[in-house]
Design a protein around this motif. Structure first.
Motif, PDB file in Angstrom:
ATOM      1  N   GLU A 204      13.406 -19.736 -29.588  1.00  0.00           N
ATOM      2  CA  GLU A 204      14.299 -20.602 -30.370  1.00  0.00           C
ATOM      3  C   GLU A 204      15.658 -20.726 -29.689  1.00  0.00           C
ATOM      4  O   GLU A 204      16.220 -21.817 -29.610  1.00  0.00           O
ATOM      5  CB  GLU A 204      14.445 -20.045 -31.789  1.00  0.00           C
ATOM      6  CG  GLU A 204      13.212 -20.320 -32.631  1.00  0.00           C
ATOM      7  CD  GLU A 204      13.300 -19.715 -34.032  1.00  0.00           C
ATOM      8  OE1 GLU A 204      12.642 -20.249 -34.926  1.00  0.00           O
ATOM      9  OE2 GLU A 204      14.013 -18.705 -34.222  1.00  0.00           O
TER      10      GLU A 204
ATOM     11  N   SER B 290      11.177 -26.217 -25.005  1.00  0.00           N
ATOM     12  CA  SER B 290       9.889 -26.340 -25.673  1.00  0.00           C
ATOM     13  C   SER B 290       8.777 -26.108 -24.650  1.00  0.00           C
ATOM     14  O   SER B 290       8.796 -26.658 -23.555  1.00  0.00           O
ATOM     15  CB  SER B 290       9.795 -27.755 -26.257  1.00  0.00           C
ATOM     16  OG  SER B 290       8.505 -27.978 -26.716  1.00  0.00           O
TER      17      SER B 290
ATOM     18  N   ASP C 287       4.403 -25.447 -23.808  1.00  0.00           N
ATOM     19  CA  ASP C 287       3.117 -25.910 -24.304  1.00  0.00           C
ATOM     20  C   ASP C 287       2.228 -24.698 -24.620  1.00  0.00           C
ATOM     21  O   ASP C 287       1.343 -24.352 -23.855  1.00  0.00           O
ATOM     22  CB  ASP C 287       2.477 -26.799 -23.221  1.00  0.00           C
ATOM     23  CG  ASP C 287       1.153 -27.358 -23.697  1.00  0.00           C
ATOM     24  OD1 ASP C 287       0.911 -27.367 -24.914  1.00  0.00           O
ATOM     25  OD2 ASP C 287       0.338 -27.758 -22.837  1.00  0.00           O
TER      26      ASP C 287
ATOM     27  N   GLN D 128       4.723 -22.477 -29.749  1.00  0.00           N
ATOM     28  CA  GLN D 128       5.439 -23.743 -29.909  1.00  0.00           C
ATOM     29  C   GLN D 128       4.791 -24.600 -30.992  1.00  0.00           C
ATOM     30  O   GLN D 128       5.472 -25.181 -31.827  1.00  0.00           O
ATOM     31  CB  GLN D 128       5.439 -24.502 -28.573  1.00  0.00           C
ATOM     32  CG  GLN D 128       6.457 -25.613 -28.527  1.00  0.00           C
ATOM     33  CD  GLN D 128       7.879 -25.068 -28.581  1.00  0.00           C
ATOM     34  OE1 GLN D 128       8.222 -24.172 -27.826  1.00  0.00           O
ATOM     35  NE2 GLN D 128       8.708 -25.586 -29.487  1.00  0.00           N
ATOM     36  N   MET D 129       3.462 -24.615 -30.976  1.00  0.00           N
ATOM     37  CA  MET D 129       2.746 -25.399 -31.987  1.00  0.00           C
ATOM     38  C   MET D 129       3.107 -24.876 -33.387  1.00  0.00           C
ATOM     39  O   MET D 129       3.364 -25.642 -34.303  1.00  0.00           O
ATOM     40  CB  MET D 129       1.239 -25.284 -31.716  1.00  0.00           C
ATOM     41  CG  MET D 129       0.324 -26.068 -32.611  1.00  0.00           C
ATOM     42  SD  MET D 129      -0.154 -25.155 -34.080  1.00  0.00           S
ATOM     43  CE  MET D 129      -1.336 -24.012 -33.438  1.00  0.00           C
TER      44      MET D 129
ATOM     45  N   LEU E 242       5.850 -23.186 -34.282  1.00  0.00           N
ATOM     46  CA  LEU E 242       7.250 -23.464 -34.608  1.00  0.00           C
ATOM     47  C   LEU E 242       7.436 -24.945 -34.939  1.00  0.00           C
ATOM     48  O   LEU E 242       8.129 -25.301 -35.900  1.00  0.00           O
ATOM     49  CB  LEU E 242       8.170 -23.067 -33.452  1.00  0.00           C
ATOM     50  CG  LEU E 242       8.257 -21.557 -33.166  1.00  0.00           C
ATOM     51  CD1 LEU E 242       9.112 -21.295 -31.932  1.00  0.00           C
ATOM     52  CD2 LEU E 242       8.823 -20.798 -34.363  1.00  0.00           C
ATOM     53  N   ASP E 243       6.770 -25.801 -34.157  1.00  0.00           N
ATOM     54  CA  ASP E 243       6.907 -27.236 -34.400  1.00  0.00           C
ATOM     55  C   ASP E 243       6.314 -27.644 -35.746  1.00  0.00           C
ATOM     56  O   ASP E 243       6.675 -28.670 -36.313  1.00  0.00           O
ATOM     57  CB  ASP E 243       6.235 -28.043 -33.276  1.00  0.00           C
ATOM     58  CG  ASP E 243       6.984 -27.890 -31.956  1.00  0.00           C
ATOM     59  OD1 ASP E 243       8.103 -27.343 -31.986  1.00  0.00           O
ATOM     60  OD2 ASP E 243       6.436 -28.296 -30.908  1.00  0.00           O
ATOM     61  N   SER E 244       5.373 -26.830 -36.251  1.00  0.00           N
ATOM     62  CA  SER E 244       4.777 -27.165 -37.552  1.00  0.00           C
ATOM     63  C   SER E 244       5.751 -26.884 -38.691  1.00  0.00           C
ATOM     64  O   SER E 244       5.513 -27.276 -39.830  1.00  0.00           O
ATOM     65  CB  SER E 244       3.513 -26.342 -37.792  1.00  0.00           C
ATOM     66  OG  SER E 244       2.626 -26.529 -36.744  1.00  0.00           O
ATOM     67  N   GLY E 245       6.820 -26.140 -38.384  1.00  0.00           N
ATOM     68  CA  GLY E 245       7.847 -25.889 -39.396  1.00  0.00           C
ATOM     69  C   GLY E 245       7.456 -24.854 -40.442  1.00  0.00           C
ATOM     70  O   GLY E 245       8.043 -24.814 -41.527  1.00  0.00           O
TER      71      GLY E 245
END
Ligand code: HEM
Length: 503
Positions: free
Chosen positions: A258, A263, A265, A269-270, A272-275
């Motif tokens: 963070e 970012s 791959d 990351q997936m 974190l990106d999902s929130g």
């Protein structure tokens, strides 16, 4: 931060206070009272047969020699369903066709609750592991499905190949090793890679530390840590420290990602990106690493062991990989094995490897010492006319079906060519059954196939006995070892020599 990380301090305080003998005495008294009370309960005709003992010590082999203990239970009670007490809890062991079918289809049987209580590998830490309620678990499962979507899983293949190459390179041109150390290590590395992030998986020393911490959790699972998780025994404290250390490693990796603002791959990351909230991200990595690495590790160790002791199946599998390479990857004189394997697409790994599929299936049948565990969250139900009350724990040993000579003649023999049970309900449960099937199956299969392909094409290997001579017979899986199915240490090794193209 819900997790106050005060465990280490609290544990130290407890240790130094010495928790006087009075405390231990009162525990012993309590156990005695509970045992006596249990023995006074009246049984009805629909009550499953009891083991002829109420002593906690007599049932401790459930944790240490489970295969022998459960077989003894069936034998001594003379029934396909029996029960025993673990302090105030009732554990009902079921077997047979109808028992198995009822077990896998009962609506009220809950895996998470059963596993939490009877497995006890991860200490329940308030705010982290104990608060993973149904909603969060469902979200973790959803994210696991995302990791295994075609595109994502396909992109993991070169990464799995590269980790395998690096590990196998370190084995040198020839030697011998215990697969439960070296192959397990490789699978652990690959699992960390696929389920977490580069901050951890690129750091060899950190991965090795993480593996040791998970080993501590496994080794520290004793009857006392499962039954009396609040009792500050040395094993429990070691487990708590290990859990905290794992937690710290995962949280530090998340924080570093963070703060870097970069970012990448990978799976972190997936997530974190999902929130999702932090607990889901941490729970995903901590929980699935343990579920994934253990099962995939054990299976891969046995898969390579069986291939090393069955030259006919080794040759068939190798020839399948050769065909895959020639049909799916371009071959130039300079191409390395890893370079070629990484270009084989997911569909080919999944659809064009029937021999590897059969080998994995048979490996799971004969060397997966799993006992499925559930808690009946209600309502009360009946199996074979026997009452399974709400709140009872119910277990089903996979040995009942997978080592059953009526379903699988000569059951200890490794024979991927045998016919697998289709007619009998849940006649094969290597990946689970009914409402509970493995959610990491696709990833696990690809990992195992890639590792097997690399080993088959890059090395010759065979099983040797403790004197280093080619073994007369294949090693027999030890179902009493609930994690690795490992025979006595040192009883065999895998001998290998490099062969074929550059890795
Ligand atoms: C060779 C490797 C593996 C084998 C043989 C295996 C086998 C199984 C089996 C038999 C079950 C059902 C357990 C039961 O009914 O008590 C199960 C469930 C599960 N597995 Fe796997 N597994 C493997 C790898 C993985 C991996 C790599 C992951 C995750 C990345 C994973 C995630 C899960 C999860 C989340 C469940 C629980 C499903 C639920 O709650 O409904 N497994 N697995």
């Amino acid at each position: 931060m819900p997790y106050t990380v005060g465990i280490q301090a609290a544990s130290l305080a407890l240790l130094s206070a010495g928790l006087p003998a009075i405390f231990c005495m009162s525990i012993v008294m309590l156990l005695m009272i509970v045992s006596i009370m249990s023995s006074l309960q009246k049984d009805g005709v629909d009550t499953p047969a009891h083991l002829p003992t109420y002593s906690l010590f007599a049932v401790s082999p459930f944790f240490r020699r489970r295969f022998d203990f459960l077989n003894w239970g069936f034998q001594v009670t003379g029934h396909p369903i029996f029960q025993f007490s673990l302090l105030r809890d009732t554990v009902i062991v079921v077997s047979g066709d109808t028992g198995r079918q009822a077990f896998f289809s009962a609506k009220g049987f809950d895996l998470t609750e059963g596993f939490k209580m009877l497995s006890g590998a991860i200490p329940m830490v308030r705010g982290v592991t104990s608060d993973l309620q149904t909603k969060r678990i469902a979200l973790i499962h959803k994210r696991l499905a995302s990791v295994q979507k075609n595109e994502r899983l396909n992109s993991l293949i070169p990464i799995i190949v590269e980790d395998s190459r690096r590990c196998m390179e370190s084995w040198g041109p020839s030697g011998s090793f215990d697969p439960f150390e070296k192959v397990y290590e490789l699978v652990f590395q690959v699992t960390v890679r696929t389920l977490s992030c580069s901050e951890i998986s690129d750091d060899v020393a950190l991965v090795s530390r993480l593996k040791k911490l998970y080993d501590t959790l496994d080794a520290g699972t004793t009857p006392a840590t499962v039954l009396l998780p609040w009792l500050p025994t040395p094993s429990m404290l070691r487990k708590l420290w290990a859990t905290k250390d794992i937690y710290d490693i995962v949280v530090a990796a998340i924080k570093s990602r963070e703060e870097s603002g970069i970012s990448r791959d990978d799976t972190l990351q997936m997530l974190l990106d999902s929130g999702d909230d932090k607990l889901v991200v941490v729970g995903f990595i901590m929980g699935l690493l343990i579920a994934g690495a253990r099962a995939t590790g054990t299976t891969t160790c046995w898969l390579l062991t069986f291939l090393g002791s069955h030259p006919d199946w080794r040759a068939k599998a190798k020839s399948e990989v050769e065909s895959l390479l020639s049909s799916q990857s371009s071959s130039t004189a300079s191409a390395t094995l890893s370079g070629r394997l990484s270009t084989i697409p997911l569909e080919a790994w999944e659809a064009e490897t029937p021999v590897l599929d059969a080998i994995i299936k048979e490996t799971l049948r004969v060397a997966q010492p799993h006992t499925a565990m559930r808690k009946n969250l209600g309502p009360e139900t009946y199996i074979d006319g026997k009452l399974i009350p709400s709140g009872a724990y119910v277990v089903y040993p996979f040995s009942d079906v997978h080592l059953n000579p009526d379903l699988y003649p000569d059951p200890w023999r490794f024979d991927p060519g045998r016919s697998f049970q289709k007619e009998t309900g849940y006649g094969y449960v290597g990946w689970g059954g009914g409402k509970t099937t493995c959610l990491g199956q696709r990833l696990a299969k690809v990992e195992m196939k890639v590792i097997a392909a690399m080993a088959l094409m890059g090395f010759n290997h065979w099983v040797v006995d403790r004197d280093g001579k080619p073994a007369d017979s294949p090693p027999t899986p030890n179902w009493n070892d609930i994690l690795l199915c490992r025979p006595p240490q040192g009883s065999f090794s895998l001998r290998y020599e490099r062969s074929g193209p550059a890795l």
